[in-house]
Scaffold this motif. Structure first.
Motif, PDB file in Angstrom:
ATOM      1  N   TYR A  86       4.637   4.171  -1.428  1.00  0.00           N
ATOM      2  CA  TYR A  86       5.817   3.928  -0.325  1.00  0.00           C
ATOM      3  C   TYR A  86       7.040   4.730  -0.446  1.00  0.00           C
ATOM      4  O   TYR A  86       8.169   4.223  -0.756  1.00  0.00           O
TER       5      TYR A  86
ATOM      6  N   THR B  10       5.106  -3.230   6.023  1.00  0.00           N
ATOM      7  CA  THR B  10       4.603  -2.638   7.229  1.00  0.00           C
ATOM      8  C   THR B  10       5.486  -2.223   8.309  1.00  0.00           C
ATOM      9  O   THR B  10       5.150  -1.240   8.846  1.00  0.00           O
ATOM     10  N   ALA B  13       7.019   1.106   7.474  1.00  0.00           N
ATOM     11  CA  ALA B  13       6.023   2.018   7.339  1.00  0.00           C
ATOM     12  C   ALA B  13       5.681   2.739   8.845  1.00  0.00           C
ATOM     13  O   ALA B  13       5.585   3.794   9.128  1.00  0.00           O
ATOM     14  N   GLU B  76      -1.664   3.670   3.991  1.00  0.00           N
ATOM     15  CA  GLU B  76      -1.470   2.857   2.693  1.00  0.00           C
ATOM     16  C   GLU B  76      -2.967   3.086   1.880  1.00  0.00           C
ATOM     17  O   GLU B  76      -3.006   3.027   0.735  1.00  0.00           O
ATOM     18  N   SER B  81      -1.500   3.679  -1.876  1.00  0.00           N
ATOM     19  CA  SER B  81      -0.146   2.807  -2.134  1.00  0.00           C
ATOM     20  C   SER B  81      -0.534   1.267  -2.003  1.00  0.00           C
ATOM     21  O   SER B  81       0.438   0.524  -2.445  1.00  0.00           O
ATOM     22  N   VAL B  82      -1.693   1.044  -1.353  1.00  0.00           N
ATOM     23  CA  VAL B  82      -2.130  -0.096  -1.164  1.00  0.00           C
ATOM     24  C   VAL B  82      -2.193  -1.040  -2.202  1.00  0.00           C
ATOM     25  O   VAL B  82      -2.278  -2.391  -2.390  1.00  0.00           O
TER      26      VAL B  82
END
Lengths: 305, 240
Positions: A86, B10, B13, B76, B81-82
């Motif tokens: 992120y 979310t 993003a 992600e 990154s998830v």
């Protein structure tokens, strides 16, 4: 205090066996998972982190299976090798989000504490995209520590770090181990593991090659037979003189290379005997080079050990 | 089921990256074209139907759906990154459910709302054409979000596959080949538009209302269920 158990565990991908019948316990303190690239370290860490089911055997945290068990993450902090994290968030937002996802009673306080532990308060309001490799690694650590886990899993945490960053992270991990946490980190560099881990597990080609403290592993590595390539003014004479000495187990005359291939069993004695015998017989040494110093070949001795 | 933190991540993003440009550009284009048409030809139901049916429903809604649906989870999974969502004591189904709601909200805001505005701009909602297309865009947004979210969990090439589906299947075959139309989210949603607008408005669909709504429901529920399943067994290894 938590213990990770890997019991007769194998994992394969199609025809490729990544982890082959490994049994080991990871106890509180710092454990280094050592092995060359592609040895199966990441597969093991992924299984311990609940991101991969074992093909056979079991991977448990205090006898509870980890795969498909979200509750295990209350005890596990994970620092993945991959960089995705992120980037559009600030360090603070990222660690806070991790605290919230753990449903901690006071996420802001937990995030503050975790960022202080890794000494990232100064840069916490900058976007992660602007961080150096070391800073990213520290924020990853903060996100893994935010819920005060009893187990920390780190996949190649020192990759790409400069020596100062490496020292800081080692210091932090040592502290985590001293606090009674179960810290497991993987690495393909012996010196890294040796400096940090009180206990080492060696994995080579998917197999559990050795286990113990670093002195034992070091000894296994230096006591192995060493191979040398030697060129001299009289290879045959040198060969006959060397084979009479107990430090040498085998010598081959390599015609194509015009050299001797020597297998030494007593490394210390061999390095002393070779120049002495050459001098006594009036032989000039042109080349003396170890022919198997690659990490993979060093590790392969451990498999047999 | 809904997790505020997952939703916040979310939204950030989706709206903070370059792909957000498409989210803003397409509705803006629709509104500019609508304004220009109104200024040059005046109010015209036929033109309204063509613009809302031919561009908004056939192209804009599926494209926004692709961007929001795949963008809610695909990147992600791609960059790993998830793992920060998955390594939490959090149900995987609640991650999917939250991401679906965010994708639906974004798709509705960037496709159904501009469709309504463009409709009013074009003919002042004469014969309920604006409302009918906006309702259709909204229900299509729900199904597209679920399908493209699922696509984001099964393929690394979700955007490409999504674009092929949106542009070739929905926009091209959907208007030319009759068989393809029955398997088109657009046509399912239009069955509702047809009902809302009434018979005089000239909005038609290749499927009946019951069939259309049933298929929309099946696609949405089925897509969401399978996406949760995929996420539950998502493995992140294989990099060695």
């Amino acid at each position: 205090m938590s213990t990770l158990h890997i019991d007769r565990t194998s994992r394969w991908f199609g025809n490729v066996v990544a982890v082959n019948d490994i049994t080991m316990d990871i106890t509180p303190g710092v454990t280094g998972l050592l092995g060359p690239n592609g040895a199966g370290k990441s597969t093991l860490i992924n299984m311990l982190g609940g991101f991969l089911p074992p093909s056979t055997g079991s991977v448990t945290l205090d006898s509870t299976p980890i795969w498909r068990n979200q509750e295990a993450y209350k005890e596990i902090g994970l620092v993945p090798e991959r960089e995705g994290m992120y980037d559009f968030l600030t360090g603070w937002d990222f660690v806070l989000a991790n605290a919230e996802l753990h449903r901690l009673p006071d996420p802001a306080a937990a995030a503050r504490k975790a960022l202080a532990t890794v000494e990232m308060e100064q840069a916490q309001d900058r976007k992660i995209a602007t961080y150096s490799k070391g800073m990213r690694q520290r924020v990853k650590m903060a996100s893994a520590l935010v819920h005060d886990p009893s187990v920390l899993l780190l996949d190649e945490p020192f990759n790409g770090m400069d020596p100062r960053q490496r020292m800081q992270l080692m210091e932090l991990l040592r502290r985590m181990g001293d606090e009674g946490r179960t810290v497991l980190f993987s690495s393909h560099i012996l010196e890294e593991v040796e400096q940090l881990a009180s206990h080492i597990e060696v994995v080579v080609a998917g197999r559990h090659a050795a286990s113990g403290d670093f002195r034992k592993i070091r000894r296994l590595m230096t006591d192995r037979p060493h191979r040398y390539l030697v060129r001299s003014s009289d290879d045959r004479l040198l060969a006959s003189a060397l084979i009479a000495d107990a430090s040498t187990a085998g010598i081959e005359l390599d015609y194509s290379e015009k050299a001797l291939r020597i297998q030494a069993v007593d490394f210390g004695r061999f390095t002393e005997v070779l120049p002495r015998l050459a001098r006594e017989h009036g032989i000039r040494l042109y080349t003396v080079s170890p022919s198997d110093e690659s990490l993979e070949s060093v590790f392969s001795y451990l498999v047999a050990a | 089921m809904y997790n505020q933190t997952v939703a916040r991540l979310t939204y950030k993003a989706l709206l903070g990256r370059r792909r957000a440009l498409i989210l803003f550009a397409l509705p803006l284009l629709l509104l500019i074209v609508a304004g220009t048409v109104r200024a040059t030809t005046g109010m015209d139901d036929e033109v309204t139907r063509e613009l809302l049916g031919g561009f908004a429903m056939a192209t804009m809604v599926p494209l926004i759906g692709v961007v929001a649906g795949t963008g809610a989870i695909g990147p992600e999974i791609d960059d790993g990154s998830v793992v920060y969502l998955l390594a939490k004591p959090l149900r995987r189904s609640s991650i999917i459910f939250t991401k679906l709601l965010v994708a639906i909200a974004v798709t509705v805001v960037f496709s159904a709302v501009p469709t309504l505005l463009a409709g009013y701009l074009l003919n002042g909602n004469s014969q309920q054409i604006a409302v009918a297309y906006a309702v259709a865009a909204a229900v299509a947004s729900v199904a597209y979000s679920a399908l493209f979210l699922l696509l984001g969990t099964v393929s690394r090439h979700a955007v490409v596959i999504g674009l092929v589906y949106a542009l070739i299947w929905e926009a091209l075959f959907g208007s030319m080949v009759s068989g393809a139309r029955e398997l088109s989210v657009q046509q399912w949603a239009l069955s509702l538009a047809q009902k809302v607008a009434g018979s005089g408005a000239g909005i038609t669909s290749d499927v009946g209302l019951t069939t259309g709504l049933t298929l929309l429901l099946v696609a949405t529920v089925g897509g969401t269920w399978y996406a949760s399943r995929r996420l539950r067994t998502l493995t992140l290894a294989g990099e060695e």
